[in-house]
Design a protein around this motif. Structure first.
Motif, PDB file in Angstrom:
ATOM      1  N   ARG A  36       0.828  -1.209   0.000  1.00 56.90           N
ATOM      2  CA  ARG A  36       0.000   0.000   0.000  1.00 56.90           C
ATOM      3  C   ARG A  36       0.864   1.261   0.000  1.00 56.90           C
ATOM      4  O   ARG A  36       0.630   2.206  -0.753  1.00 56.90           O
ATOM      5  CB  ARG A  36      -0.929  -0.020   1.209  1.00 56.90           C
ATOM      6  N   VAL A  37       1.903   1.250   0.843  1.00 57.29           N
ATOM      7  CA  VAL A  37       2.786   2.415   0.940  1.00 57.29           C
ATOM      8  C   VAL A  37       3.524   2.641  -0.374  1.00 57.29           C
ATOM      9  O   VAL A  37       3.660   3.778  -0.844  1.00 57.29           O
ATOM     10  CB  VAL A  37       3.791   2.232   2.095  1.00 57.29           C
ATOM     11  N   LEU A  38       3.993   1.575  -0.994  1.00 61.52           N
ATOM     12  CA  LEU A  38       4.741   1.704  -2.248  1.00 61.52           C
ATOM     13  C   LEU A  38       3.856   2.237  -3.369  1.00 61.52           C
ATOM     14  O   LEU A  38       4.313   3.025  -4.211  1.00 61.52           O
ATOM     15  CB  LEU A  38       5.349   0.359  -2.637  1.00 61.52           C
ATOM     16  N   ARG A  39       2.582   1.845  -3.364  1.00 58.64           N
ATOM     17  CA  ARG A  39       1.668   2.382  -4.381  1.00 58.64           C
ATOM     18  C   ARG A  39       1.501   3.892  -4.198  1.00 58.64           C
ATOM     19  O   ARG A  39       1.508   4.658  -5.167  1.00 58.64           O
ATOM     20  CB  ARG A  39       0.310   1.677  -4.288  1.00 58.64           C
ATOM     21  N   GLN A  40       1.384   4.328  -2.935  1.00 60.33           N
ATOM     22  CA  GLN A  40       1.230   5.757  -2.660  1.00 60.33           C
ATOM     23  C   GLN A  40       2.506   6.534  -2.999  1.00 60.33           C
ATOM     24  O   GLN A  40       2.448   7.698  -3.389  1.00 60.33           O
ATOM     25  CB  GLN A  40       0.876   5.969  -1.193  1.00 60.33           C
ATOM     26  N   ALA A  41       3.652   5.880  -2.853  1.00 64.28           N
ATOM     27  CA  ALA A  41       4.935   6.562  -3.062  1.00 64.28           C
ATOM     28  C   ALA A  41       5.370   6.586  -4.517  1.00 64.28           C
ATOM     29  O   ALA A  41       6.382   7.201  -4.842  1.00 64.28           O
ATOM     30  CB  ALA A  41       6.014   5.898  -2.215  1.00 64.28           C
TER      31      ALA A  41
END
Length: 292
Positions: free
Chosen positions: A10-15
């Motif tokens: 999830r974090v990597l998608r946002q980043a």
């Protein structure tokens, strides 16, 4: 592990995509990554108000004061140190250790310690830091004369724990003995008995009652070592397998586990010499301070 992976995705998608992880973990030098992370935390800290900090303090288990009364813990620290024989040197350890001090030496997930942005980690186990210091001294001195070090250190563990006398941060009384294999497991027999004698005396001096040692044989070549120690055989122990080698033990007082120890290959790997031997052990002083 599945929850961690899902959160990371999830974090990597946002980043901006998974490739950013490769850039941060592999392509940036250590100094460049530190520069980047320092700026990130500087900006985040700059956006906080005093009320934000107080709110965080109120629910951050790592920042909350210890559950054991100061005077009780101090008495336990003094009692444990009084059990040291003259050959052990107490060391004042830093509250931080090099990044990987736990995960690179032992079978410990890095997420179980609190990593810093300056290529370090908050102290999670004094035996790891003492092993590093012992390796430095062994390399400088050489020979077969053992290095015997001790420390009392407040440490922090990141994993969630439940149950009585289990804390996010706590104080450990730790011992390490590093030396060279002298044949016939003489090093192992001598120093395992010494560690258990010191830990037992520390438990008694703390007023926690008569200690019990439970010994687990991990390698049949250590049968004579285990036999010389006595104690209660503990063949069913599962924790510590892969972490310790040859033999390990636990120390109980009043039916509560208060200590742990065993042999590791840490100095052999640190110094690139299979003849190097290392014994580590520790007592949880918060548990002893609580009394029987």
């Amino acid at each position: 592990m599945a929850e961690r992976t899902t959160a990371l995705d999830r974090v990597l998608r946002q980043a901006g995509g998974p490739e950013i992880l490769d850039v941060l973990a592999e392509r940036l030098s250590g100094a460049d990554l530190t520069t980047l992370l320092l700026e990130v935390v500087r900006r985040r800290a700059g956006a906080l108000s005093p009320a934000d900090v107080l709110r965080r303090y109120g629910h951050d288990r790592f920042a909350a004061p210890g559950a054991v009364a100061f005077r009780d813990l101090r008495r336990a620290e003094d009692a444990a140190l009084s059990a040291l024989p003259p050959g052990f040197e107490p060391v004042v350890l830093s509250p931080v250790a090099p990044l990987g001090a736990c995960s690179a030496l032992a079978t410990v997930d890095q997420n179980k310690v609190i990593s810093t942005v300056r290529n370090g980690e908050v102290a999670a186990d004094p035996t790891n830091a003492l092993a590093l210091e012992a390796a430095v001294r062994r390399r400088a001195a050489g020979g077969t004369e053992p290095v015997r070090l001790a420390a009392v250190q407040r440490v922090v563990r990141a994993q969630h724990v439940k149950g009585a006398a289990r804390f996010a941060h706590f104080t450990l009384f730790a011992l390490v003995t590093a030396g060279r294999d002298t044949g016939d497991h003489a090093f192992e027999r001598q120093h395992a008995a010494e560690h258990l004698a010191i830990l037992g005396e520390a438990v008694r001096t703390c007023g926690a009652g008569e200690p019990e040692a439970w010994v687990t044989l991990l390698d049949e070549r250590f049968e004579r070592v285990a036999a010389a120690l006595g104690g209660t055989p503990d063949p069913g122990r599962e924790s510590g397998r892969g972490y310790y080698s040859g033999l390990c033990f636990k120390v109980y007082a009043g039916g509560v586990e208060v200590g742990d120890g065993g042999f590791t290959d840490w100095t052999a790997r640190l110094l690139g010499n299979r003849k190097e031997r290392l014994l580590i052990s520790a007592l949880g002083l918060d548990r002893l301070a609580l009394g029987p």
